[in-house]
Structures are given as structure tokens and as C-alpha cells.
Write an enzyme that holds these catalytic residues in place. Structure first.
Site: not given
Length: 321
Positions: A113, A246, A276
């Protein structure tokens, strides 16, 4: 001489298939209230036919169309992903071939990520070298293929998507500061895609999960402590206009805002629509913010991009747009 770098164009592409929390509640023991109250996520996009390279190809094509650039003008293509179509070739090479960027070199960056932040930092250094003028930096993931769709602790969190930027040479600095970090001693906190050695000579461990495994509490605590410190090494509330973190969990962003004492309104979010998306989350958020006018390329707004995830990896870039 143009030896600095700037972001000159943004774009995103997500699958058409939208999966809501209500749909997931029909597949596993969960509910819209349970998911949304803990994560801030309401829905996510999940591929039905496309793979990571397909999503990234669409982003690259859109960047060329929006910028008016020819594929032959692209010097390099960097793709941040941990869900490639193959171990080789890289997604970046697949994209290079798909758009016909015959003059570009291409490779993937695997930093989970944090991948887009890592890749954008590398791209800036390539332009700073003076050898390269124009590149594509894309974050793309199809995390749906890495999930255990019976595990509500992980399956509800992730989505598929891709987004990226065109980076070009500039006459003035736009990348003002950065801090990239990693801690491999904590690698086991977040893993996926274990490759089993099927060699007849291999006598080592062969029992491991290919699906995503996460120590949720450890990751949460890591984000609050380490990521907050990372951000504060670059900016304070008075020295930044917006922060694009993120998009893992709205609770994480809420707590980081409190920990850093930076106004919560400066932290942009969109995980409610996408979940996500790992390396794609920051560029998706960036493109949406440019599209809706919150961020304006060329405006000199001071923006922080912050990634954090498996590795463990984390890092921030301070930019002027």
C-alpha cells in the site's frame, strides 16, 4: 534547463462491478452497519473479467489522451502493484506493449500500500537525473483474487482499481521533501500470495496461505504511531493544505489527524466508495480531487501523499501541485 519534476496529469479506472456491504452480508456473517462503522467503507469495485494489467492499461491510455502526449514520448513506466497478472512479465511491460510506448523502459515496484508513493519518488529521481523527461506512474491492484471470501475480517476491506499520473520535467521544484521507511522485522504482520516451492528437491516448509493474512491490531497501531511520526517529519497543520493518505480505514485517518494535530478537514477520503485498493488508493483519491476541483494542478497547493502497508513499508512525499 528543466531538471525538476512535476505531476502534469492524473487519471483513474475502476471496474464497473460494484459490490455493496449488503451484498457481502449475503455471503458471510457481516452487515452494512458492522462494516461501515468499523471501516468507513460502503462499497467497493471488484473485477469480473479484467486483470491488473487491464486496469493499468486503461489508466495509461487515458493519461495519453488527456495530456495529448504520444506513446513514443514516454521514457519510462512504473507500476506499483502486489497483484500482478504474472510473476513475469511485469505489469509495467504489459502496459508498455499495450500502448505502444516503444521508447520506454518499464518495471514494477512491490511495496504494497506504499507502492505508489515509492514509485512516484523513484520517478522523480529519474527525471532529476536529466536523462528522462516524461513517465507514467501507475498504482493498480486486483486484490479480490488474493482474498479469502469467507473471512469477514479481510474480505470486506479491499477493492480493485487503478490510477496514475503523468510526470514531466519542470523548471521549478514541485517535489519539496520526502521520507520513505521500511521495517522488515515486522514482515509477518501482513502477507499474501505465498509461493509454494514444488521442486522435488525442496525440503522446506510447504504449508502457507496464498490469501491475505493480516494482524489487524498490529497494523492499526503501526499506522497510528509510525505513520503519524512520518507525516510530522515533513509538515505541521500550518504548512500543508491537504493530505492524501492510503485509504485503508477511516478510523486510522481520524486517529492520525488527532495524533498529528492537523485539521481533519485537510485529510481527503473516498474509501466509502472504493474500499482499500492498496497501491491504487492514493492516485484514485488524487484524480478524484483534481476532477472535483479540490486540488488544482499548477496551483502551488502544498500536498502530502502518504502510503503505509505490508513490508512493513511507509512513506510520505511533500509536493506543490
Amino acid at each position: 534547463m528543466k531538471n525538476y519534476a512535476r505531476i502534469s496529469c492524473t487519471s483513474r479506472y475502476v471496474p464497473e462491478n460494484c459490490v455493496t456491504n449488503h451484498q457481502l452480508s449475503e455471503m458471510m456473517d457481516t452487515s452494512d452497519e458492522w462494516i461501515h462503522s468499523r471501516t468507513g467503507i460502503s462499497e467497493r469495485r471488484i473485477v469480473t473479467q479484467e486483470n491488473t494489467s487491464d486496469l493499468c492499461h486503461q489508466v495509461a491510455k487515458q493519461l495519453l489522451e488527456k495530456s495529448g502526449k504520444q506513446a513514443s514520448e514516454i521514457d519510462f513506466i512504473l507500476v506499483a502493484t502486489v497483484t500482478p497478472d504474472f510473476n513475469m512479465p511485469s505489469v509495467a511491460c504489459q502496459v508498455q506493449g499495450a500502448i505502444g510506448a516503444t521508447e520506454a523502459f518499464a518495471f514494477d515496484i512491490s511495496a504494497a500500500c506504499s507502492g505508489f508513493v515509492y514509485a512516484l519518488s523513484m520517478a522523480e529521481k529519474l527525471v532529476l537525473s536529466g536523462r528522462y523527461q516524461t513517465g507514467l506512474v501507475i498504482g493498480g491492484e486486483t486484490f479480490s483474487k488474493m482474498l479469502d471470501w469467507t473471512d469477514r475480517s479481510t474480505a470486506v476491506l479491499f477493492g480493485d482499481g487503478a490510477a496514475g499520473v503523468l510526470i514531466e520535467a519542470a523548471e521549478t521544484p514541485h517535489f519539496l521533501n520526502e521520507k520513505l521507511q521500511a521495517d522488515g522485522q515486522r514482515w509477518a504482520a501482513l502477507t499474501s500470495g505465498y509461493t509454494i516451492n514444488e521442486s522435488p528437491f525442496y525440503q522446506g516448509h510447504k504449508q502457507a496461505s496464498k490469501t491475505l493474512q493480516m494482524e489487524g491490531r498490529s497494523i492499526f497501531d503501526f499506522a497510528i504511531k509510525d505513520v503519524s511520526q512520518n507525516i510530522l517529519s515533513l509538515v505541521t497543520d500550518e504548512t500543508v493544505d491537504y493530505l492524501l493518505l492510503h485509504q485503508a480505514n477511516v478510523r486510522i485517518i481520524d486517529k492520525i489527524a488527532r495524533k498529528t494535530k492537523i485539521s481533519r478537514e485537510k485529510f481527503l477520503t473516498n474509501m466509502d466508495k472504493y474500499g482499500n485498493t492498496s497501491a491504487a488508493s492514493i492516485p484514485i483519491l488524487l484524480d478524484e480531487a483534481v476532477e472535483n476541483g479540490t486540488l488544482i494542478l499548477g496551483s502551488q497547493q502544498r500536498v502530502v501523499l502518504t502510503g503505509f502497508g505490508g513490508g512493513l513499508t511507509w512513506g510520505s512525499l511533500l509536493l506543490t501541485l
